[in-house]
Design an enzyme around this catalytic site. Structure first.
Site, PDB file in Angstrom:
ATOM      1  N   THR A 130       0.827  -1.207   0.000  1.00 16.83           N
ATOM      2  CA  THR A 130       0.000   0.000   0.000  1.00 16.83           C
ATOM      3  C   THR A 130       0.860   1.256   0.000  1.00 16.83           C
ATOM      4  OG1 THR A 130      -1.720  -1.163   1.211  1.00 16.83           O
ATOM      5  CG2 THR A 130      -1.815   1.237   1.243  1.00 16.83           C
ATOM      6  N   CYS A 131       1.830   1.336   0.892  1.00 15.05           N
ATOM      7  CA  CYS A 131       2.574   2.586   1.053  1.00 15.05           C
ATOM      8  C   CYS A 131       3.254   3.003  -0.243  1.00 15.05           C
ATOM      9  CB  CYS A 131       3.599   2.457   2.177  1.00 15.05           C
ATOM     10  SG  CYS A 131       4.638   3.916   2.313  1.00 15.05           S
ATOM     11  N   CYS A 158       1.067   6.156   0.750  1.00 21.48           N
ATOM     12  CA  CYS A 158       1.942   7.269   1.136  1.00 21.48           C
ATOM     13  C   CYS A 158       2.719   7.883  -0.022  1.00 21.48           C
ATOM     14  CB  CYS A 158       2.974   6.799   2.168  1.00 21.48           C
ATOM     15  SG  CYS A 158       2.404   5.530   3.284  1.00 21.48           S
ATOM     16  N   LYS A 191       0.563   9.348  -3.037  1.00 24.36           N
ATOM     17  CA  LYS A 191      -0.199  10.472  -2.461  1.00 24.36           C
ATOM     18  C   LYS A 191       0.701  11.680  -2.246  1.00 24.36           C
ATOM     19  CE  LYS A 191       0.210  11.017   1.569  1.00 24.36           C
ATOM     20  NZ  LYS A 191      -0.410  10.337   2.685  1.00 24.36           N
ATOM     21  N   GLY A 215      -0.868 -16.510  -1.083  1.00 21.99           N
ATOM     22  CA  GLY A 215      -0.504 -17.516  -0.091  1.00 21.99           C
ATOM     23  C   GLY A 215      -1.673 -17.838   0.813  1.00 21.99           C
ATOM     24  N   TYR A 223      -7.759  10.737   7.555  1.00 24.55           N
ATOM     25  CA  TYR A 223      -6.503  11.077   6.883  1.00 24.55           C
ATOM     26  C   TYR A 223      -6.688  11.174   5.362  1.00 24.55           C
ATOM     27  CZ  TYR A 223      -3.394   9.443  10.766  1.00 24.55           C
ATOM     28  OH  TYR A 223      -2.721   9.249  11.935  1.00 24.55           O
ATOM     29  N   ILE A 224      -7.207  10.088   4.786  1.00 27.20           N
ATOM     30  CA  ILE A 224      -7.214   9.983   3.323  1.00 27.20           C
ATOM     31  C   ILE A 224      -8.133  11.038   2.720  1.00 27.20           C
ATOM     32  CG2 ILE A 224      -7.780   8.454   1.385  1.00 27.20           C
ATOM     33  CD1 ILE A 224      -6.886   6.090   3.095  1.00 27.20           C
ATOM     34  N   GLU A 267      -6.588  14.536   2.880  1.00 28.15           N
ATOM     35  CA  GLU A 267      -5.422  14.648   1.995  1.00 28.15           C
ATOM     36  C   GLU A 267      -5.862  14.796   0.539  1.00 28.15           C
ATOM     37  OE1 GLU A 267      -2.082  12.360   4.716  1.00 28.15           O
ATOM     38  OE2 GLU A 267      -2.963  11.245   3.079  1.00 28.15           O
ATOM     39  N   ARG A 300     -19.724  12.882   8.619  1.00 23.85           N
ATOM     40  CA  ARG A 300     -20.883  12.653   9.491  1.00 23.85           C
ATOM     41  C   ARG A 300     -20.680  13.276  10.871  1.00 23.85           C
ATOM     42  NH1 ARG A 300     -20.094   6.111  10.532  1.00 23.85           N
ATOM     43  NH2 ARG A 300     -18.135   6.303  11.651  1.00 23.85           N
ATOM     44  N   ASP A 347      -1.048  -3.274   9.063  1.00 24.26           N
ATOM     45  CA  ASP A 347      -2.479  -2.949   8.992  1.00 24.26           C
ATOM     46  C   ASP A 347      -3.386  -4.159   9.203  1.00 24.26           C
ATOM     47  OD1 ASP A 347      -1.458  -0.500   8.343  1.00 24.26           O
ATOM     48  OD2 ASP A 347      -2.522  -0.283   6.441  1.00 24.26           O
ATOM     49  N   HIS A 381      15.890  31.432  14.443  1.00 24.04           N
ATOM     50  CA  HIS A 381      15.179  32.629  14.024  1.00 24.04           C
ATOM     51  C   HIS A 381      15.641  33.116  12.671  1.00 24.04           C
ATOM     52  CE1 HIS A 381      12.794  36.189  14.710  1.00 24.04           C
ATOM     53  NE2 HIS A 381      13.810  36.918  14.272  1.00 24.04           N
ATOM     54  N   GLU A 437      10.346  27.958  15.799  1.00 17.45           N
ATOM     55  CA  GLU A 437      10.865  28.507  17.066  1.00 17.45           C
ATOM     56  C   GLU A 437       9.750  28.782  18.063  1.00 17.45           C
ATOM     57  OE1 GLU A 437      12.635  32.482  16.941  1.00 17.45           O
ATOM     58  OE2 GLU A 437      11.534  32.889  15.099  1.00 17.45           O
TER      59      GLU A 437
HETATM   60  P1  NDP Z   1      -9.875   6.935   9.002  1.00 20.59           P
HETATM   61  O1  NDP Z   1     -10.210   5.843   9.914  1.00 20.59           O
HETATM   62  O2  NDP Z   1      -8.754   7.854   9.282  1.00 20.59           O
HETATM   63  O3  NDP Z   1     -11.180   7.850   8.779  1.00 20.59           O
HETATM   64  C1  NDP Z   1     -12.389   7.316   8.357  1.00 20.59           C
HETATM   65  C2  NDP Z   1     -13.362   8.440   8.159  1.00 20.59           C
HETATM   66  O4  NDP Z   1     -14.538   7.937   7.546  1.00 20.59           O
HETATM   67  C3  NDP Z   1     -13.787   9.101   9.466  1.00 20.59           C
HETATM   68  O5  NDP Z   1     -13.941  10.466   9.226  1.00 20.59           O
HETATM   69  C4  NDP Z   1     -15.134   8.444   9.753  1.00 20.59           C
HETATM   70  O6  NDP Z   1     -16.012   9.285  10.428  1.00 20.59           O
HETATM   71  C5  NDP Z   1     -15.654   8.244   8.350  1.00 20.59           C
HETATM   72  N1  NDP Z   1     -16.609   7.145   8.227  1.00 20.59           N
HETATM   73  C6  NDP Z   1     -16.464   5.872   8.633  1.00 20.59           C
HETATM   74  N2  NDP Z   1     -17.548   5.149   8.290  1.00 20.59           N
HETATM   75  C7  NDP Z   1     -18.401   6.001   7.676  1.00 20.59           C
HETATM   76  C8  NDP Z   1     -19.686   5.865   7.106  1.00 20.59           C
HETATM   77  N3  NDP Z   1     -20.322   4.699   7.112  1.00 20.59           N
HETATM   78  N4  NDP Z   1     -20.278   6.945   6.564  1.00 20.59           N
HETATM   79  C9  NDP Z   1     -19.634   8.141   6.555  1.00 20.59           C
HETATM   80  N5  NDP Z   1     -18.408   8.342   7.077  1.00 20.59           N
HETATM   81  C10 NDP Z   1     -17.797   7.274   7.631  1.00 20.59           C
HETATM   82  O7  NDP Z   1      -9.729   6.226   7.580  1.00 20.59           O
HETATM   83  P2  NDP Z   1      -8.967   6.581   6.262  1.00 20.59           P
HETATM   84  O8  NDP Z   1      -9.667   5.758   5.231  1.00 20.59           O
HETATM   85  O9  NDP Z   1      -8.888   8.053   6.024  1.00 20.59           O
HETATM   86  O10 NDP Z   1      -7.496   6.065   6.526  1.00 20.59           O
HETATM   87  C11 NDP Z   1      -7.264   4.737   6.978  1.00 20.59           C
HETATM   88  C12 NDP Z   1      -5.997   4.673   7.767  1.00 20.59           C
HETATM   89  O11 NDP Z   1      -4.892   4.792   6.914  1.00 20.59           O
HETATM   90  C13 NDP Z   1      -5.820   5.783   8.792  1.00 20.59           C
HETATM   91  O12 NDP Z   1      -6.444   5.517   9.997  1.00 20.59           O
HETATM   92  C14 NDP Z   1      -4.335   5.875   8.913  1.00 20.59           C
HETATM   93  O13 NDP Z   1      -3.911   5.002   9.923  1.00 20.59           O
HETATM   94  C15 NDP Z   1      -3.821   5.414   7.569  1.00 20.59           C
HETATM   95  N6  NDP Z   1      -3.357   6.570   6.779  1.00 20.59           N
HETATM   96  C16 NDP Z   1      -2.343   7.346   7.228  1.00 20.59           C
HETATM   97  C17 NDP Z   1      -1.901   8.437   6.503  1.00 20.59           C
HETATM   98  C18 NDP Z   1      -0.796   9.279   7.028  1.00 20.59           C
HETATM   99  O14 NDP Z   1      -0.110   8.866   7.935  1.00 20.59           O
HETATM  100  N7  NDP Z   1      -0.619  10.492   6.521  1.00 20.59           N
HETATM  101  C19 NDP Z   1      -2.500   8.783   5.229  1.00 20.59           C
HETATM  102  C20 NDP Z   1      -3.575   7.922   4.851  1.00 20.59           C
HETATM  103  C21 NDP Z   1      -3.970   6.867   5.609  1.00 20.59           C
HETATM  104  P3  NDP Z   1     -16.078   9.393  12.050  1.00 20.59           P
HETATM  105  O15 NDP Z   1     -14.937  10.215  12.453  1.00 20.59           O
HETATM  106  O16 NDP Z   1     -17.392  10.021  12.291  1.00 20.59           O
HETATM  107  O17 NDP Z   1     -16.007   7.984  12.540  1.00 20.59           O
END
Ligand code: NDP
Length: 460
Positions: free
Chosen positions: A42-43, A48, A51, A115, A177-178, A181, A198, A303, A436, A441
């Site tokens: 994935t990364c 990562c 992206k 596998g 996160y995703i 971004e 939501r 993951d 500075h 800082e």
């Molecule tokens: P996240 O778990 O970060 O966020 C999921 C989002 O989707 C939340 O806002 C959640 O809302 C919302 N959601 C979940 N279910 C529903 C639904 N049924 N209807 C509407 N909204 C919903 O997931 P991501 O997919 O963004 O990323 C997955 C993981 O990947 C991250 O947790 C992170 O660990 C990793 N990642 C890290 C990055 C980095 O380090 N820069 C970049 C990209 C990914 P609510 O908050 O209300 O639950």
């Protein structure tokens, strides 16, 4: 004759699997790694790296705009999405080859295919069986979407990274996160972006002040943010246009609907429960601090265990296994104070506890905040402010958390993560001389404790 074909078979050649296998191979272990897609995971291939390349691309929009305030005349710049996607793909091919070479150099055998674990020491790939003293499952995760009418029309981050053309109007569902971004990426390239969440704020789990500040800055950049909004259905018309209907009956039209509503572990169909590996409700593989599953010869990292889903964590967990099993150096991975960044625009960097977590775990905490316009924005005229916050244990003065929203936040927080990991106190921060003029800082010059104004209800 060796009892098994290999000392370790790794399933999944992503960051965690490759890191563990290479390190094991470098200690002389006989290792095979099985991958059904491309080497890199994935990364490197779907997360990562691609992206971040798109984030870099999108950031030029700001540079062109800001340049005018410093005397430059910039012709209206043009952007070529297919060019960037092709350049990005070329770079991914290069990185994949580097991964392949690194595995070869560590004498790790690469096996193409899927596998499946058939017993605690045997993995089957396309009908052929391989045995190993240890099996490491490092199969990563995949995007998950809710089951609502029309969900088949949506794309995930996987497809967003390879769209043939830049969509004019993008609808993004999710506030993690995703989602943030990609909202920044598409907006930077000039798309109209609607983000639907939501919750009340973006980025659950991050410090509340940072969450609020990010929402303000994203709105300031023209992203239309709908909070407390659920999606009822998604329709596609004959022209290929999509309409998202909210539970409140509101309709939003777009050229692409991207869901980023979380990721789930890739643990199905691997034969794991059948051989006795305990799994959590969402399919996450349960492991102990040694990354060992309920079957002693089977380990899991990254993951697929759904704990802290970050590349450097998977790498650290994978290396710890190699140290423990093949270097006579028992090692666990410390999941405390793992820093992370969100490459939103502006980006976020964070390490340690949020204010809410610190209050819950430590009781009394002192808060130091700064919100200011960076020097560059004086001439550029960009109306955007940096936010920084320190969370400090009131009794011990230990800095429990550092949070930043603003340009270079990920680069700045990486250094502070060392201080937090070392248990630095606020006094040590104060004794550190600032660089500075820099934005960073501010982290060593915050003197005034932040006193939160009383809530409106309380004041009345
Ligand atoms: P996240 O778990 O970060 O966020 C999921 C989002 O989707 C939340 O806002 C959640 O809302 C919302 N959601 C979940 N279910 C529903 C639904 N049924 N209807 C509407 N909204 C919903 O997931 P991501 O997919 O963004 O990323 C997955 C993981 O990947 C991250 O947790 C992170 O660990 C990793 N990642 C890290 C990055 C980095 O380090 N820069 C970049 C990209 C990914 P609510 O908050 O209300 O639950």
């Amino acid at each position: 004759m060796a009892r098994y074909d290999f000392d370790m078979i790794t399933i999944g050649a992503g960051s965690g699997g490759v890191a563990s296998s290479r390190r094991a191979g470098s200690y002389g272990a006989r290792v095979a790694i099985i991958e059904e897609l491309r080497i890199g995971g994935t990364c490197v291939l779907r997360g990562c790296v691609p992206k971040k390349l798109l984030v870099y691309g999108a950031q030029f929009a700001d540079a062109f705009e800001d340049a005018a305030g410093f005397g430059w005349t910039v012709e209206p710049p043009k952007f070529d999405w297919p060019f960037l996607i092709a350049a990005k793909n070329k770079e991914l091919d290069r990185l994949e080859q580097i991964y392949v070479n690194m595995l070869r150099n560590s004498k790790v055998e690469m096996i193409d295919g899927r596998g499946i674990v058939v017993d605690p020491h045997t993995v089957e790939v396309a009908g052929r069986r391989y045995t190993a003293e240890n099996i490491l499952v490092a199969t990563g995760g995949h995007p998950t979407v809710p089951d609502i009418p029309g969900i088949e029309h949506v794309i995930s981050s996987n497809e967003a990274l390879d769209l043939p053309t830049l969509p004019r109007r993008v609808i993004i569902v999710g506030g993690g996160y995703i989602a943030v971004e990609f909202a920044g990426i598409f907006r930077g390239f000039g798309s109209e972006v609607v983000e639907i969440i939501r919750a009340d704020e973006l980025l659950r789990g991050f410090d509340d002040d940072v969450r609020v500040a990010l929402g303000e800055e994203m709105r300031g950049r023209g992203i239309e943010l709908h909070t407390r909004t659920q999606i009822a259905r998604i329709d596609k018309d004959a022209r290929g246009e999509f309409t998202v209907q909210t539970a409140g009956g509101h309709e939003i039209a777009g050229d692409v609907v991207m869901y980023a509503t979380g990721r789930g572990p890739n643990s199905k169909g691997l034969g794991l429960p059948e051989v006795g590996v305990a799994m959590g409700q969402n399919g996450a593989i349960k492991v102990d601090e040694w990354q060992r599953t309920s079957v002693p010869s089977i380990y899991a990292v990254g993951d697929v265990t759904d704990r802290i889903n970050l590349t450097p964590v998977a790498i650290g967990e994978g290396r710890a296994i190699a140290e423990t099993l093949f270097n006579n150096n028992p090692m666990t991975f410390d999941h405390d104070n793992v820093p992370s960044a969100v490459f939103s625009n502006p980006p976020i960097g964070a390490v340690g506890l949020t204010e809410a977590e610190a209050r819950q775990q430590h009781g009394e905490v002192d808060i130091y905040c700064a919100r200011f316009r960076p020097m560059k924005n004086t001439l550029s005229g960009r109306n955007e402010r940096i936010f920084m916050k320190l969370v400090v244990d009131a009794k011990t003065e230990r800095v429990l958390g550092c949070h930043m929203l603003g340009p270079d936040a990920p680069e700045i927080i990486q250094g502070l993560a060392i201080a937090v990991k070392c248990g630095a106190s606020k006094r040590m921060f104060d004794q550190t001389v600032g660089i500075h003029p820099s934005a960073a800082e501010e982290f060593v010059t915050m003197r005034e404790k932040f006193v939160r104004p009383p809530q409106k209800e309380a004041a009345e």
